[in-house]
Design a protein around this motif. Structure first.
Motif, PDB file in Angstrom:
ATOM      1  N   ARG A  86      -5.071  16.602  24.303  1.00 54.12           N
ATOM      2  CA  ARG A  86      -6.004  17.013  23.261  1.00 54.12           C
ATOM      3  C   ARG A  86      -6.627  18.336  23.687  1.00 54.12           C
ATOM      4  O   ARG A  86      -7.238  18.417  24.740  1.00 54.12           O
ATOM      5  N   GLY A  87      -6.430  19.352  22.878  1.00 56.74           N
ATOM      6  CA  GLY A  87      -6.967  20.658  23.222  1.00 56.74           C
ATOM      7  C   GLY A  87      -6.422  21.195  24.532  1.00 56.74           C
ATOM      8  O   GLY A  87      -7.115  21.939  25.240  1.00 56.74           O
ATOM      9  N   ARG A 117     -12.955  19.643  17.261  1.00 62.31           N
ATOM     10  CA  ARG A 117     -11.927  20.681  17.278  1.00 62.31           C
ATOM     11  C   ARG A 117     -11.865  21.330  15.897  1.00 62.31           C
ATOM     12  O   ARG A 117     -12.170  20.694  14.883  1.00 62.31           O
TER      13      ARG A 117
END
Length: 253
Positions: free
Chosen positions: A95-96, A151
């Protein structure tokens, strides 16, 4: 686990298998966010670290799929890849750009206590016509997850419709050519249903017309295990009205 009886009129074999199988959705026992230092993590054999966007495991034993002792010393999993060892499934996610290791355990209480998925009765009236409006080019939307992380992603658009006479504008994600999705909350949440649900929507027609069938609403993974990082509904998808359609809650012993 076999398909439960008497719990829902819409639950399919495919959906039940995806949730309740040995390494299905409900079997997630841990999600461990990694850094570059090898460490032992609860429920996972060996030591784990992150490197170049991947998940690296070492000190793994009993892996019959690896041919030599040297190759057993380290394993590299790109996001989406997994390995099975000792009954567990170890899966890499990201994630990210931050990798994590997920541990799926058939003996996780979230799976062994699961008895079914309860749903509202199907009703054709919950298939509601709407109008898709694409977002302006270059606009973005902020997506917040259950763990508080945020995000920013390109905005896709909204669907305007009416529920119980009230105008609603759902923020949607996905690809208008392939299909859209929404995260929704409504007045049944934390009362008769889980606090929010996911909804898949067929691609809109060329003129933007679309049918939003709330009978297709389904429970997010975090309704079955607290170790998922599901996105939360955006503000305008938090409806004041009841949506008595779709899956509503996991049935546990």
């Amino acid at each position: 686990m076999t398909l439960p009886t008497g719990t829902t009129e819409t639950l399919t074999d495919e959906r039940w298998l995806a949730v309740s199988s040995a390494h299905g959705i409900a079997a997630l026992r841990h999600t461990h966010w990694l850094d570059d230092r090898p460490r032992a993590y609860e429920g996972a054999p060996g030591l784990w670290r992150a490197a170049d966007g991947a998940v690296i495991g070492s000190g793994l034993h009993g892996r019959d799929d690896l041919a030599s002792e040297a190759s057993r010393s380290e394993v590299r999993l790109a996001p989406g890849e997994h390995l099975d060892i000792g009954g567990l499934r170890l899966k890499a996610i990201s994630r990210g750009g931050v990798p994590a290791l997920r541990v799926f355990d058939p003996e996780a209480p979230s799976r062994t206590r699961l008895r079914g998925i309860l749903s509202f009765p199907h009703a054709d009236a919950w298939a509601i016509p709407g109008l898709f409006r694409p977002a302006a080019a270059g606009t973005t939307t902020v997506i917040e997850s259950v763990d508080g992380s945020e995000r920013e992603e390109p905005a896709v658009g909204t669907i305007a419709l009416q529920i119980a006479g009230a105008p609603v504008e759902l923020t949607v994600t996905g690809d208008p050519a392939e299909g859209l999705s929404a995260v929704i909350a409504d007045a049944t949440g934390n009362v008769d249903a889980y606090r929010f649900r996911f909804l898949e929507i067929d691609p809109p027609a060329a003129d933007g017309s679309v049918i939003v069938d709330f009978n297709r609403a389904y429970l997010p993974p975090c309704a079955f295990s607290e170790h998922y990082i599901c996105p939360l509904p955006p503000a305008n998808n938090r409806l004041a009205v009841r949506v008595d359609a779709g899956e509503r809650i996991a049935e546990v012993a």
